[in-house]
Scaffold this active site. Sequence first.
Site, PDB file in Angstrom:
ATOM      1  N   THR A 116      17.514  37.996  -3.848  1.00  0.00           N
ATOM      2  CA  THR A 116      18.357  38.940  -4.314  1.00  0.00           C
ATOM      3  C   THR A 116      17.756  39.674  -5.531  1.00  0.00           C
ATOM      4  O   THR A 116      18.614  40.360  -6.291  1.00  0.00           O
ATOM      5  CB  THR A 116      19.912  38.847  -4.534  1.00  0.00           C
ATOM      6  OG1 THR A 116      20.081  37.816  -5.233  1.00  0.00           O
ATOM      7  CG2 THR A 116      20.556  38.490  -2.949  1.00  0.00           C
ATOM      8  N   SER A 117      16.547  39.206  -6.075  1.00  0.00           N
ATOM      9  CA  SER A 117      16.204  39.380  -7.347  1.00  0.00           C
ATOM     10  C   SER A 117      15.143  40.583  -7.495  1.00  0.00           C
ATOM     11  O   SER A 117      15.627  41.721  -7.759  1.00  0.00           O
ATOM     12  CB  SER A 117      15.761  38.134  -8.095  1.00  0.00           C
ATOM     13  OG  SER A 117      15.817  38.169  -9.435  1.00  0.00           O
ATOM     14  N   ARG A 118      13.877  40.183  -7.185  1.00  0.00           N
ATOM     15  CA  ARG A 118      12.675  41.281  -7.136  1.00  0.00           C
ATOM     16  C   ARG A 118      11.925  40.778  -5.867  1.00  0.00           C
ATOM     17  O   ARG A 118      11.455  39.743  -5.917  1.00  0.00           O
ATOM     18  CB  ARG A 118      12.201  41.501  -8.388  1.00  0.00           C
ATOM     19  CG  ARG A 118      12.805  42.351  -9.549  1.00  0.00           C
ATOM     20  CD  ARG A 118      12.998  43.767  -8.979  1.00  0.00           C
ATOM     21  NE  ARG A 118      13.796  44.538 -10.154  1.00  0.00           N
ATOM     22  CZ  ARG A 118      15.005  44.786  -9.955  1.00  0.00           C
ATOM     23  NH1 ARG A 118      15.721  44.381  -9.136  1.00  0.00           N
ATOM     24  NH2 ARG A 118      15.678  45.511 -10.875  1.00  0.00           N
ATOM     25  N   ASP A 176      17.199  40.964   0.187  1.00  0.00           N
ATOM     26  CA  ASP A 176      17.913  42.259  -0.514  1.00  0.00           C
ATOM     27  C   ASP A 176      16.714  43.049  -1.127  1.00  0.00           C
ATOM     28  O   ASP A 176      17.167  44.154  -1.553  1.00  0.00           O
ATOM     29  CB  ASP A 176      19.077  41.944  -1.364  1.00  0.00           C
ATOM     30  CG  ASP A 176      19.809  43.388  -1.770  1.00  0.00           C
ATOM     31  OD1 ASP A 176      20.215  43.964  -0.760  1.00  0.00           O
ATOM     32  OD2 ASP A 176      20.051  43.708  -2.884  1.00  0.00           O
ATOM     33  N   HIS A 210      18.203  46.710  -0.745  1.00  0.00           N
ATOM     34  CA  HIS A 210      18.493  46.541  -2.370  1.00  0.00           C
ATOM     35  C   HIS A 210      19.994  47.022  -2.495  1.00  0.00           C
ATOM     36  O   HIS A 210      20.265  47.865  -3.407  1.00  0.00           O
ATOM     37  CB  HIS A 210      17.547  47.363  -3.110  1.00  0.00           C
ATOM     38  CG  HIS A 210      17.482  46.858  -4.562  1.00  0.00           C
ATOM     39  ND1 HIS A 210      16.185  46.873  -4.959  1.00  0.00           N
ATOM     40  CD2 HIS A 210      18.357  46.464  -5.564  1.00  0.00           C
ATOM     41  CE1 HIS A 210      16.154  46.420  -6.291  1.00  0.00           C
ATOM     42  NE2 HIS A 210      17.597  46.172  -6.305  1.00  0.00           N
ATOM     43  N   CYS A 238      15.777  34.896 -10.844  1.00  0.00           N
ATOM     44  CA  CYS A 238      14.994  34.904 -12.243  1.00  0.00           C
ATOM     45  C   CYS A 238      14.329  36.520 -11.854  1.00  0.00           C
ATOM     46  O   CYS A 238      13.926  37.061 -11.004  1.00  0.00           O
ATOM     47  CB  CYS A 238      13.721  33.978 -12.450  1.00  0.00           C
ATOM     48  SG  CYS A 238      12.750  33.914 -11.147  1.00  0.00           S
ATOM     49  N   PRO A 239      13.934  36.971 -13.404  1.00  0.00           N
ATOM     50  CA  PRO A 239      13.342  38.286 -13.335  1.00  0.00           C
ATOM     51  C   PRO A 239      12.056  38.197 -12.758  1.00  0.00           C
ATOM     52  O   PRO A 239      11.322  37.204 -12.830  1.00  0.00           O
ATOM     53  CB  PRO A 239      13.276  38.820 -14.945  1.00  0.00           C
ATOM     54  CG  PRO A 239      13.640  37.256 -15.702  1.00  0.00           C
ATOM     55  CD  PRO A 239      14.091  36.384 -14.688  1.00  0.00           C
ATOM     56  N   GLU A 296       9.151  47.453  -1.245  1.00  0.00           N
ATOM     57  CA  GLU A 296      10.566  48.313  -0.928  1.00  0.00           C
ATOM     58  C   GLU A 296      10.147  49.779  -1.467  1.00  0.00           C
ATOM     59  O   GLU A 296      11.114  50.760  -0.823  1.00  0.00           O
ATOM     60  CB  GLU A 296      11.556  47.809  -1.674  1.00  0.00           C
ATOM     61  CG  GLU A 296      11.702  47.605  -2.993  1.00  0.00           C
ATOM     62  CD  GLU A 296      13.134  47.036  -3.508  1.00  0.00           C
ATOM     63  OE1 GLU A 296      13.251  45.919  -3.308  1.00  0.00           O
ATOM     64  OE2 GLU A 296      13.755  47.652  -4.389  1.00  0.00           O
ATOM     65  N   ASP A 306      15.035  26.611 -14.667  1.00  0.00           N
ATOM     66  CA  ASP A 306      14.753  27.685 -15.380  1.00  0.00           C
ATOM     67  C   ASP A 306      13.997  27.363 -16.595  1.00  0.00           C
ATOM     68  O   ASP A 306      13.824  26.164 -16.666  1.00  0.00           O
ATOM     69  CB  ASP A 306      16.230  28.059 -15.812  1.00  0.00           C
ATOM     70  CG  ASP A 306      16.443  29.578 -16.460  1.00  0.00           C
ATOM     71  OD1 ASP A 306      15.598  29.866 -17.293  1.00  0.00           O
ATOM     72  OD2 ASP A 306      17.386  30.430 -16.198  1.00  0.00           O
ATOM     73  N   ILE A 346      23.382  36.393 -13.703  1.00  0.00           N
ATOM     74  CA  ILE A 346      23.825  36.161 -12.046  1.00  0.00           C
ATOM     75  C   ILE A 346      23.710  34.945 -11.517  1.00  0.00           C
ATOM     76  O   ILE A 346      24.393  34.436 -10.842  1.00  0.00           O
ATOM     77  CB  ILE A 346      22.803  37.559 -11.422  1.00  0.00           C
ATOM     78  CG1 ILE A 346      23.115  38.654 -11.792  1.00  0.00           C
ATOM     79  CG2 ILE A 346      23.020  37.214  -9.828  1.00  0.00           C
ATOM     80  CD1 ILE A 346      22.109  39.777 -11.489  1.00  0.00           C
TER      81      ILE A 346
HETATM   82  P1  NAD Z   1      19.090  37.138 -16.935  1.00  0.00           P
HETATM   83  O1  NAD Z   1      18.190  37.797 -17.682  1.00  0.00           O
HETATM   84  O2  NAD Z   1      20.524  36.873 -17.351  1.00  0.00           O
HETATM   85  O3  NAD Z   1      18.645  35.910 -16.167  1.00  0.00           O
HETATM   86  C1  NAD Z   1      17.212  35.449 -15.840  1.00  0.00           C
HETATM   87  C2  NAD Z   1      17.191  33.994 -15.975  1.00  0.00           C
HETATM   88  O4  NAD Z   1      15.921  33.799 -15.504  1.00  0.00           O
HETATM   89  C3  NAD Z   1      17.233  33.597 -17.448  1.00  0.00           C
HETATM   90  O5  NAD Z   1      18.128  32.457 -17.545  1.00  0.00           O
HETATM   91  C4  NAD Z   1      15.585  33.145 -17.732  1.00  0.00           C
HETATM   92  O6  NAD Z   1      15.641  32.050 -18.792  1.00  0.00           O
HETATM   93  C5  NAD Z   1      15.147  32.794 -16.145  1.00  0.00           C
HETATM   94  N1  NAD Z   1      13.837  33.019 -16.284  1.00  0.00           N
HETATM   95  C6  NAD Z   1      12.624  33.569 -16.858  1.00  0.00           C
HETATM   96  N2  NAD Z   1      11.606  33.100 -16.487  1.00  0.00           N
HETATM   97  C7  NAD Z   1      11.788  32.517 -15.766  1.00  0.00           C
HETATM   98  C8  NAD Z   1      10.842  31.629 -14.970  1.00  0.00           C
HETATM   99  N3  NAD Z   1       9.474  31.748 -15.153  1.00  0.00           N
HETATM  100  N4  NAD Z   1      11.289  30.470 -14.161  1.00  0.00           N
HETATM  101  C9  NAD Z   1      12.562  30.366 -13.836  1.00  0.00           C
HETATM  102  N5  NAD Z   1      13.502  31.039 -14.452  1.00  0.00           N
HETATM  103  C10 NAD Z   1      13.036  32.098 -15.440  1.00  0.00           C
HETATM  104  O7  NAD Z   1      18.950  38.224 -15.554  1.00  0.00           O
HETATM  105  P2  NAD Z   1      20.249  38.469 -14.481  1.00  0.00           P
HETATM  106  O8  NAD Z   1      21.029  39.613 -15.060  1.00  0.00           O
HETATM  107  O9  NAD Z   1      20.849  37.226 -14.030  1.00  0.00           O
HETATM  108  O10 NAD Z   1      19.200  39.095 -13.373  1.00  0.00           O
HETATM  109  C11 NAD Z   1      18.331  38.327 -12.660  1.00  0.00           C
HETATM  110  C12 NAD Z   1      17.575  39.334 -11.841  1.00  0.00           C
HETATM  111  O11 NAD Z   1      18.274  39.749 -10.754  1.00  0.00           O
HETATM  112  C13 NAD Z   1      17.141  40.457 -12.629  1.00  0.00           C
HETATM  113  O12 NAD Z   1      15.934  40.315 -13.285  1.00  0.00           O
HETATM  114  C14 NAD Z   1      16.845  41.597 -11.364  1.00  0.00           C
HETATM  115  O13 NAD Z   1      15.557  41.606 -11.125  1.00  0.00           O
HETATM  116  C15 NAD Z   1      17.645  41.232 -10.302  1.00  0.00           C
HETATM  117  N6  NAD Z   1      18.930  41.870  -9.970  1.00  0.00           N
HETATM  118  C16 NAD Z   1      18.972  42.419  -8.731  1.00  0.00           C
HETATM  119  C17 NAD Z   1      19.974  43.040  -8.144  1.00  0.00           C
HETATM  120  C18 NAD Z   1      20.171  43.625  -6.873  1.00  0.00           C
HETATM  121  O14 NAD Z   1      20.857  44.888  -6.498  1.00  0.00           O
HETATM  122  N7  NAD Z   1      19.433  43.291  -5.778  1.00  0.00           N
HETATM  123  C19 NAD Z   1      20.768  43.932  -9.193  1.00  0.00           C
HETATM  124  C20 NAD Z   1      20.698  43.152 -10.466  1.00  0.00           C
HETATM  125  C21 NAD Z   1      19.791  42.162 -10.926  1.00  0.00           C
END
Ligand code: NAD
Length: 329
Positions: free
Chosen positions: A231-233, A257, A294, A204-205, A262, A173, A154
């Site tokens: 928009t992540s967590r 988001d 979300h 990031c996750p 939540e 990253d 993302i």
């Molecule tokens: P992904 O696994 O492809 O990418 C995550 C990136 O974060 C990776 O490049 C990883 O190396 C990096 N990362 C890991 N630990 C890190 C740290 N300590 N510091 C910095 N970077 C770090 O995941 P994605 O598919 O791109 O999704 C990212 C996040 O988006 C998911 O974990 C999820 O929580 C969130 N998400 C939210 C929604 C929503 O509806 N709001 C939908 C889908 C995903």
Amino acid sequence: MKIAVFSTKAYDKDYLERYNTFGFKLTFYKVRLTEETAHFAKGHDAVCVFVNDQITAEVLEILKEDGVQMIALRCAGFNNVDLEKAMELKMPVLRVPAYSPHAVAEHALALILTLNRKTHKAYNRVRDMNFSLERLEGFDLYNKTVGVIGTGIIGSVFAKVVKSFGCRVIAFDVKENEELTAMGVEYASLEDLLPQCDIVSLHCPLLPSTYHLINKETLKLMKPGSMLINTSRGALVNTKHVIKALKSRHLGYLGMDVYEMEDKLFFRNLSEKIIEDDQIARLLAFPNVLITAHQAFFTDEALTQISKTTLNNVNEFANHLPLTNQVTF
Ligand code: NAD
């Protein structure tokens, strides 16, 4: 395969039934999967769950005892699953790693543009015959510096989107994405990135290493008046600290988001209820905060892909095929 689907909304039922080409027997429950509801899965081979279902050690024990063999997540994140326990009980956890990175990246952009150009306020004003422009002033995205934390699936789409607006993009990253560096995205440490950015977007996750990544120390490093987008967590951000940063006017805008607490609010209509959570109430009182519940994933393309992949994951398990999307740690 019999699948107990928890946290079901009308759209989940619609899409899962539409793409159930395998003929699985689906039972839909509106309730969340918790210790109290876990026994609803008795007699099913799999549970299908979403972001706020609680797949704790206790829940996994109940599911195992009731004959459930696998966990099918219909989302990418898996921070709500006790993976160690699942492994111990030999219950594979499968997820949907990538359904539409564009859905989430584009929603992050929507939050940025709305907060900046205040289209949500303009819409209401004009409907009320108020055609004044007072306080609707925004800024050009062109030439601004955007920080992307996490350049996975993302984050890298988001980086390309803001690059196309003429922004300078700096990323942080644990591993660099070569495609992005080739496009001119610069990598920096979090400490170097934050003071330079007009906008910071989290992708990031949620992991022990990223829990409260944005806290009073990192907020202090952010450029005064800058914008934070999550928009992540939710728990990537310390909500109390972010409220303080908004009150002191150090943080200029917040778009979120996802929210730390939540699970007690999102995906429900609570419009006639008394909200006990004072932090969300405080956040909603800021004129420079925009909250969506979300919904970043919520596009036709994403829902289609989520349903297809979730059902395919169950099919791979049922037919002893290699589990393409098994979560490992
Ligand atoms: P992904 O696994 O492809 O990418 C995550 C990136 O974060 C990776 O490049 C990883 O190396 C990096 N990362 C890991 N630990 C890190 C740290 N300590 N510091 C910095 N970077 C770090 O995941 P994605 O598919 O791109 O999704 C990212 C996040 O988006 C998911 O974990 C999820 O929580 C969130 N998400 C939210 C929604 C929503 O509806 N709001 C939908 C889908 C995903």
